[in-house]
Design a protein around this motif. Structure first.
Motif: not given
Ligand code: FEH
Ligand code: ZN
Ligand code: ZN
Length: 346
Positions: A3, A5, A59
């Protein structure tokens, strides 16, 4: 799962390994196939601590399409395997506006610590995204994900802005589109597909005017000292009936009011932070109306998806693997993305 982030205010987002979410209650887990990159992502990345109500970390990615991977036990109306695009504005979920699918104008917006996926809540710059309810999902059937994802923000925001001006855009009318990027090129297509208006495109880049031409604009001009005169001349001197400003700087706002005919409509979509002095008496055209449309409604997203599936609108995209997000961000920041940048999980 991987992800991208936001972990510190004013710092660039960082790749991270996080737990794949497990849907509970009415939640739906979507496997991400494409996520658009938006100027608003740049604003979020640049925000100072306290400027936004969001809680770190989260995210990024609020323009997302993919396939349903898992359902919470309380879901209804969707099945695993369905291909979907996310309706990005997530409001309180209980006010009249949210009940009507108008989360973009949620009555409790100012009390929330988020605005949607990737905007204070975990979004789609990841392998999976958890959606609070199936009401935030619109089916896309066989539409490619890189076409569907940009519809949820670039397409929906442009469509909502045009919808607010539709009464002024009948046959014989003229609309100026200032800024032909990710949103502007879709606005040109939406105007052509859903109104009777001629479209005049304005940008500072030759390649953007070429994109406007491919999108169906009737005329295009670079910003020059006499742009207002050039545009007015295309209307026999009367001025344009509407302006869609996808830039929103003081320069573009002043250009807009300089080309509007009396009774004209200005929709400011771009977040350029520009200012316009509104006073009476003053220099603004009589009957001038200003709107600040924001994103769009869930029913409108279904309408935009239907337009795309009919072939009436096509998104010009530049693909980047999610791992190359820093390059995409840098290119967008320099105004060097043609159409919409789309990140694909790698
Ligand atoms: C989202 C959240 C906040 C500001 C602006 C936006 C737009 O990108 C939505 O179209
Ligand atoms: Zn956006
Ligand atoms: Zn609400």
């Amino acid at each position: 799962m991987r992800a991208l982030r936001l972990t510190a205010w004013g710092e660039p987002p960082a790749p991270a390994e996080v737990e794949r979410p497990v849907p509970r209650g009415a939640e739906v887990l979507v496997r991400v196939e494409a996520t658009g990159l938006c100027h608003s992502d740049l604003h979020v990345m640049a925000a100072a601590a306290g400027a936004l109500p969001y809680r770190l970390p989260f995210t990024l990615g609020h323009e997302v399409a993919g396939r349903i991977a898992a359902l919470g036990p309380g879901t209804d109306g969707v099945r695993a395997g369905d291909r979907v695009v996310l309706y990005g504005p997530w409001g309180c979920g209980t006010c009249d506006r949210c009940d009507a699918g108008r989360d973009n104008y949620c009555d409790r917006r100012d009390t929330l610590a988020w605005h949607g996926a990737g905007l204070g809540r975990d979004g789609g710059m990841a392998e999976y995204v958890l959606v609070p309810s199936a009401r935030h999902l619109v089916p896309i059937d066989d539409l490619p994900a890189d076409q569907a994802a940009p519809l949820s923000d670039a397409g929906l925001t442009s469509y909502h802005a045009v919808a607010g001006l539709r009464h002024a855009l009948g046959k014989g009318s003229t609309t100026a589109v200032i800024g032909v990027g990710g949103l502007g090129h879709l606005a040109v297509q939406i105007l052509r597909a859903t109104t009777g208006s001629r479209v005049l495109a304005v940008d500072v880049r030759e390649d953007a005017l070429a994109l406007a031409d491919r999108s169906g604009a009737d005329f295009g001009t670079l910003v020059r000292a006499d742009t207002a005169r050039v545009l007015k001349a295309r209307t026999g001197g009367a001025g344009v009936d509407a302006v869609l400003d996808f830039v929103g700087t003081t320069q573009t706002l002043e250009l807009a009011v300089g080309v509007l005919r009396p009774g004209g409509e200005l929709a400011v979509v771009g977040s350029g932070g520009g200012r316009l002095a509104v006073s009476k008496p003053g220099v603004l055209p009589p009957g001038f109306r200003l709107s600040l449309p924001f994103w769009g409604t869930r029913p409108e997203l279904a309408e935009v998806v239907a337009l795309a599936r009919s072939g009436a609108i096509h998104v010009e995209t530049e693909h980047f693997p999610l791992s190359a997000a820093p390059e995409a961000i840098a290119r967008l920041r320099r105004g060097r993305v043609r159409g919409r940048a789309v990140l694909v999980p790698d």
